[in-house]
Design a protein around this motif. Structure first.
Motif, PDB file in Angstrom:
ATOM      1  N   GLY A 222      -2.086  11.287   8.258  1.00 14.73           N
ATOM      2  CA  GLY A 222      -2.760  11.189   6.966  1.00 14.73           C
ATOM      3  C   GLY A 222      -2.316   9.985   6.164  1.00 14.73           C
ATOM      4  O   GLY A 222      -3.137   9.276   5.566  1.00 14.73           O
ATOM      5  N   ALA A 223      -1.018   9.712   6.148  1.00 12.27           N
ATOM      6  CA  ALA A 223      -0.504   8.559   5.403  1.00 12.27           C
ATOM      7  C   ALA A 223      -0.953   7.243   6.022  1.00 12.27           C
ATOM      8  O   ALA A 223      -1.176   6.248   5.320  1.00 12.27           O
ATOM      9  N   TRP A 224      -1.091   7.221   7.347  1.00 14.63           N
ATOM     10  CA  TRP A 224      -1.489   5.989   8.042  1.00 14.63           C
ATOM     11  C   TRP A 224      -2.981   5.696   7.870  1.00 14.63           C
ATOM     12  O   TRP A 224      -3.390   4.570   7.577  1.00 14.63           O
ATOM     13  N   LEU A 225      -3.815   6.726   8.037  1.00 16.02           N
ATOM     14  CA  LEU A 225      -5.263   6.516   7.979  1.00 16.02           C
ATOM     15  C   LEU A 225      -5.807   6.485   6.556  1.00 16.02           C
ATOM     16  O   LEU A 225      -6.820   5.828   6.295  1.00 16.02           O
ATOM     17  N   PHE A 226      -5.157   7.197   5.638  1.00 15.65           N
ATOM     18  CA  PHE A 226      -5.686   7.298   4.283  1.00 15.65           C
ATOM     19  C   PHE A 226      -4.618   6.987   3.236  1.00 15.65           C
ATOM     20  O   PHE A 226      -4.252   7.852   2.439  1.00 15.65           O
ATOM     21  N   PRO A 227      -4.090   5.779   3.235  1.00 14.68           N
ATOM     22  CA  PRO A 227      -3.097   5.417   2.207  1.00 14.68           C
ATOM     23  C   PRO A 227      -3.764   5.316   0.844  1.00 14.68           C
ATOM     24  O   PRO A 227      -4.915   4.871   0.725  1.00 14.68           O
ATOM     25  N   LEU A 228      -3.054   5.746  -0.190  1.00 14.15           N
ATOM     26  CA  LEU A 228      -3.577   5.689  -1.552  1.00 14.15           C
ATOM     27  C   LEU A 228      -2.857   4.597  -2.331  1.00 14.15           C
ATOM     28  O   LEU A 228      -1.644   4.622  -2.453  1.00 14.15           O
ATOM     29  N   HIS A 229      -3.630   3.645  -2.833  1.00 13.99           N
ATOM     30  CA  HIS A 229      -3.066   2.571  -3.631  1.00 13.99           C
ATOM     31  C   HIS A 229      -3.508   2.795  -5.073  1.00 13.99           C
ATOM     32  O   HIS A 229      -4.518   2.260  -5.530  1.00 13.99           O
ATOM     33  N   LEU A 230      -2.757   3.652  -5.760  1.00 13.17           N
ATOM     34  CA  LEU A 230      -3.139   4.029  -7.119  1.00 13.17           C
ATOM     35  C   LEU A 230      -2.821   2.919  -8.099  1.00 13.17           C
ATOM     36  O   LEU A 230      -1.797   2.251  -8.000  1.00 13.17           O
TER      37      LEU A 230
END
Length: 246
Positions: A222-230
């Motif tokens: 999940g962290a690799w495919l969908f990183p969140l750059h808030l």
């Protein structure tokens, strides 16, 4: 102070009722696995964590090591450390170290959500009241289920045991329908679990470590495919479209 405690009791009533029904199943599973009703009750009284307890029970019944048990709890319950850090920002000077420790012990997902959603200031009396019924409900439900397991028929105990899996499905399915990222994470967890269970690796990896590996692998995917750059100071995205826009 009394009014604050009563306000906490009122806000924690629904949580306590919900905890009673879920922990009832835990009590049945614990006794069916060979634990005594007293042991099951003490586990609930001293832990107050649903997913952690069910995962820990799996390790205990599989005769896993204390290291496996501790590592499983660390992985599954690590979110409580983050929630406690967030909640601590709203606790004023009236919360001494001892009082903060009490609040941290009772800081579950639901209690955290209710406390953070309260518009009024949080006080020790309110937090104690908020935690009272959930603790009683979770412990009482476990003891009731443990005692009832000796009275109920095998068919009824088996049917109630399915409630645990129904609860997890009810937790997972709604976010899966709205977020592609959750679907990928769940698929990764299922895939890794199947590999560990059906491949020759099952002879070398215990069920406790299988849970740990599956959890870490799914989280990593999940962290690799969908990183969140808030954006700095911005709210966390609540939907798939908001994630894509980042």
């Amino acid at each position: 102070m009394a009014s604050e405690y009563r306000a906490g009791l009122k806000d924690g009533l629904a949580i306590g009722v919900g905890y009673f029904s879920v922990s009832f199943t835990f009590g049945i599973l614990a006794v069916n696995g060979g634990l005594s009703a007293l042991t099951a009750g003490l586990i609930s009284l001293t832990n107050l964590t649903s997913a952690g307890q069910f995962a820990g029970l799996t390790v205990i019944l599989a005769h896993g090591s204390l290291f496996e048990l501790a590592l499983t709890q660390l992985v599954i319950n690590l979110r409580y450390a983050l929630m406690s850090l967030s909640l601590s920002q709203r606790l004023g000077p009236a919360f001494t170290t001892r009082r903060r420790m009490v609040v941290a012990f009772a800081n579950t997902d639901e209690i955290f959500a209710v406390a953070m959603g309260r518009s009024a200031a949080l006080t020790p009396a309110y937090m104690y009241g908020l935690a009272t019924l959930p603790i009683l409900g979770w412990t009482g439900g476990t003891l009731t289920g443990a005692v009832a397991s000796g009275v109920l028929s095998a068919a009824v105990r088996s049917a109630l045991g399915v409630a645990l899996y129904s609860m997890f499905i009810a937790i997972i399915v709604p976010p899966m329908r709205g977020l592609k990222s959750v679907r990928y994470v769940v698929a990764a967890a299922v895939a890794v679990s199947c590999v560990l269970a059906w491949s020759p690796l099952s002879r070398f990896i215990s069920s406790g470590f299988a849970i740990i590996v599956s959890t870490l692998a799914a989280a990593g995917v999940g962290a690799w495919l969908f990183p969140l750059h808030l954006k700095s100071g911005g709210p966390a995205p609540q939907s798939e479209s908001e994630v894509s826009a980042l």
